[in-house]
Design a protein around this motif. Structure first.
Motif, PDB file in Angstrom:
ATOM      1  N   VAL A  69       1.204  -0.887  -0.155  1.00  0.00           N
ATOM      2  CA  VAL A  69       0.215   0.179  -0.268  1.00  0.00           C
ATOM      3  C   VAL A  69       1.005   1.362   0.380  1.00  0.00           C
TER       4      VAL A  69
ATOM      5  N   LEU B 271      -7.170   2.885  -1.245  1.00  0.00           N
ATOM      6  CA  LEU B 271      -6.061   2.483  -0.682  1.00  0.00           C
ATOM      7  C   LEU B 271      -4.802   1.849  -2.043  1.00  0.00           C
TER       8      LEU B 271
ATOM      9  N   THR C  37      -2.090   0.894  -4.805  1.00  0.00           N
ATOM     10  CA  THR C  37      -1.162   0.154  -4.700  1.00  0.00           C
ATOM     11  C   THR C  37      -0.262   0.226  -6.301  1.00  0.00           C
TER      12      THR C  37
END
Length: 153
Positions: free
Chosen positions: A85, A97, A99
């Motif tokens: 993350v 989030l 990524t």
């Protein structure tokens, strides 16, 4: 399962336990040197059947078997938050989030499996996860808690 497949998967599992294997191509080459012909597609299926996952550790990517990972969903979630993350932001009653590309589903699955009481569910794209919060959850507090877990605190 054929004897050849069992042998090939046993060899792959042993190598994953003993070495940092970073790619499927490396496994194909090792198998070839051992006299076991295999394609990348075959190795990919073998890794999937073994439950191997590709993780980032010490700045490099390599495959690990399930028994080599932390036990418990909380430990797994903390590790994935730390390794995958890159950003955590609030957006209304959602938490977003970020990524690297291709990693969101892995983290979202861990979030779902962890059963966090504040999280109603997740939606994962390629590099973005939306966390829908339950009624009454405070997005800023939940985001702060996730940041602390990501930082190992």
């Amino acid at each position: 399962m054929t004897a050849a497949k069992q042998q090939r998967q046993r060899m792959i599992a042993d190598w994953l336990r003993q070495h940092r294997i970073g790619s499927q191509e490396e496994l194909v080459a090792r198998l070839d040197l051992a006299g076991v012909p295999a394609t990348q597609a075959t190795v990919s299926r073998d890794l999937d059947e073994l439950g191997a996952v590709r993780i980032r550790r010490d700045g490099t990517m390599h495959y690990r078997l399930p028994e080599q990972l932390e036990t418990g969903e909380a430990g797994r979630l903390d590790r994935l938050l730390s390794e995958w993350v890159t950003d955590i932001v609030t957006a209304g009653n959602l938490i977003v989030l970020k990524t690297p590309p291709g990693s969101a589903n892995l983290v979202a699955n861990a979030l779902d499996a962890a059963g966090l009481e504040e999280v109603a569910g997740t939606i994962a794209g390629d590099d973005t996860i939306f966390l829908a919060l339950v009624d009454g959850a405070v997005p800023g507090a939940v985001a702060s808690a996730l940041r602390r877990r990501r930082e190992g605190r």
